[in-house]
Write a protein that holds these residues in place. Structure first.
Motif, mmCIF file in Angstrom:
data_model
loop_
_atom_site.group_PDB
_atom_site.id
_atom_site.type_symbol
_atom_site.label_atom_id
_atom_site.label_comp_id
_atom_site.label_asym_id
_atom_site.label_seq_id
_atom_site.Cartn_x
_atom_site.Cartn_y
_atom_site.Cartn_z
ATOM 1 N N SER A 1 3.981 5.286 -5.562
ATOM 2 C CA SER A 1 3.886 5.196 -7.018
ATOM 3 C C SER A 1 2.897 6.230 -7.545
ATOM 4 N N SER A 2 1.760 6.365 -6.845
ATOM 5 C CA SER A 2 0.762 7.367 -7.239
ATOM 6 C C SER A 2 1.331 8.768 -7.127
ATOM 7 N N ASP B 1 2.006 16.131 -13.111
ATOM 8 C CA ASP B 1 2.084 17.574 -12.873
ATOM 9 C C ASP B 1 3.242 18.183 -13.649
ATOM 10 N N HIS B 2 4.379 17.468 -13.619
ATOM 11 C CA HIS B 2 5.543 17.953 -14.357
ATOM 12 C C HIS B 2 5.222 18.029 -15.844
ATOM 13 N N GLU C 1 0.829 -1.212 0.000
ATOM 14 C CA GLU C 1 0.000 0.000 0.000
ATOM 15 C C GLU C 1 0.861 1.259 0.000
ATOM 16 N N TYR C 2 1.907 1.240 0.848
ATOM 17 C CA TYR C 2 2.809 2.387 0.908
ATOM 18 C C TYR C 2 3.471 2.617 -0.454
#
Length: 176
Positions: free
Chosen positions: A80-81, A89-90, A74-75
């Motif tokens: 990854s998200s 965004d970049h 999950e972490y």
């Protein structure tokens, strides 16, 4: 001593791959170190102890391990998200920056177009001014030539009547 260990089964008989067998042995030893010496001994002999407390201890150990793995998954999925969003965004910023640069370029091109139009207009005006200047200079020369030819005609008429005015200032008076 086959009757001493009737509650064990060879781990190779469980239908596991070699890698899974190695994991089972490792975690059975980990779980067995906290539960019983019998489980630890069975693990070291490549056997799985089939008593309820040993299996419960192994099951709890494997549940904790799976929970830890799930949390790590999950972490890492969240990370990854985050990375994906940062890249998005970049990329979005790159697109925005590209859009801004394209708009800037279009603005520059519009300014160049306007300046070229102004240049053409001014060149046209300059050509008209040059044409008028040439005409005015030609007219001034014609006027000067006609005025000087009249003077010359007038002077030559005087020269025939009187020689007194030669070398005098009367010739200059007529020019004013």
């Amino acid at each position: 001593m086959p009757s001493a260990e009737p509650n064990t089964v060879e781990d190779t008989q469980l239908g596991l791959t070699d890698e899974e067998i190695n994991l089972l042995r490792y975690h059975q030893a980990q779980a067995g170190s906290s539960s019983s010496r019998a489980a630890s001994r069975a693990s070291s002999q490549g056997r799985l102890l089939l008593d309820s407390s040993s299996l419960a201890a192994l099951s709890r150990h494997l549940d904790r391990l799976m929970h830890q793995i799930q949390q790590r998954i999950e972490y890492l999925s969240e990370q990854s998200s985050v990375v994906t969003m940062q890249q998005y965004d970049h990329a979005g910023n790159l697109v925005d920056n590209a859009d801004a640069e394209i708009a800037r370029f279009q603005g520059i091109m519009a300014q160049i177009d306007e300046l070229e139009l102004d240049f053409d207009r001014i060149a046209h005006i300059r050509d008209i001014v040059r044409d008028y200047r040439q005409r005015v200079e030609n007219l001034e020369r014609e006027l000067e030539n006609s005025s000087s030819s009249r003077r010359d005609h007038h002077h030559s008429h005087r020269h025939s009547h009187s020689h007194r005015h030669e070398g005098g200032s009367s010739g200059r008076r007529h020019r004013h």
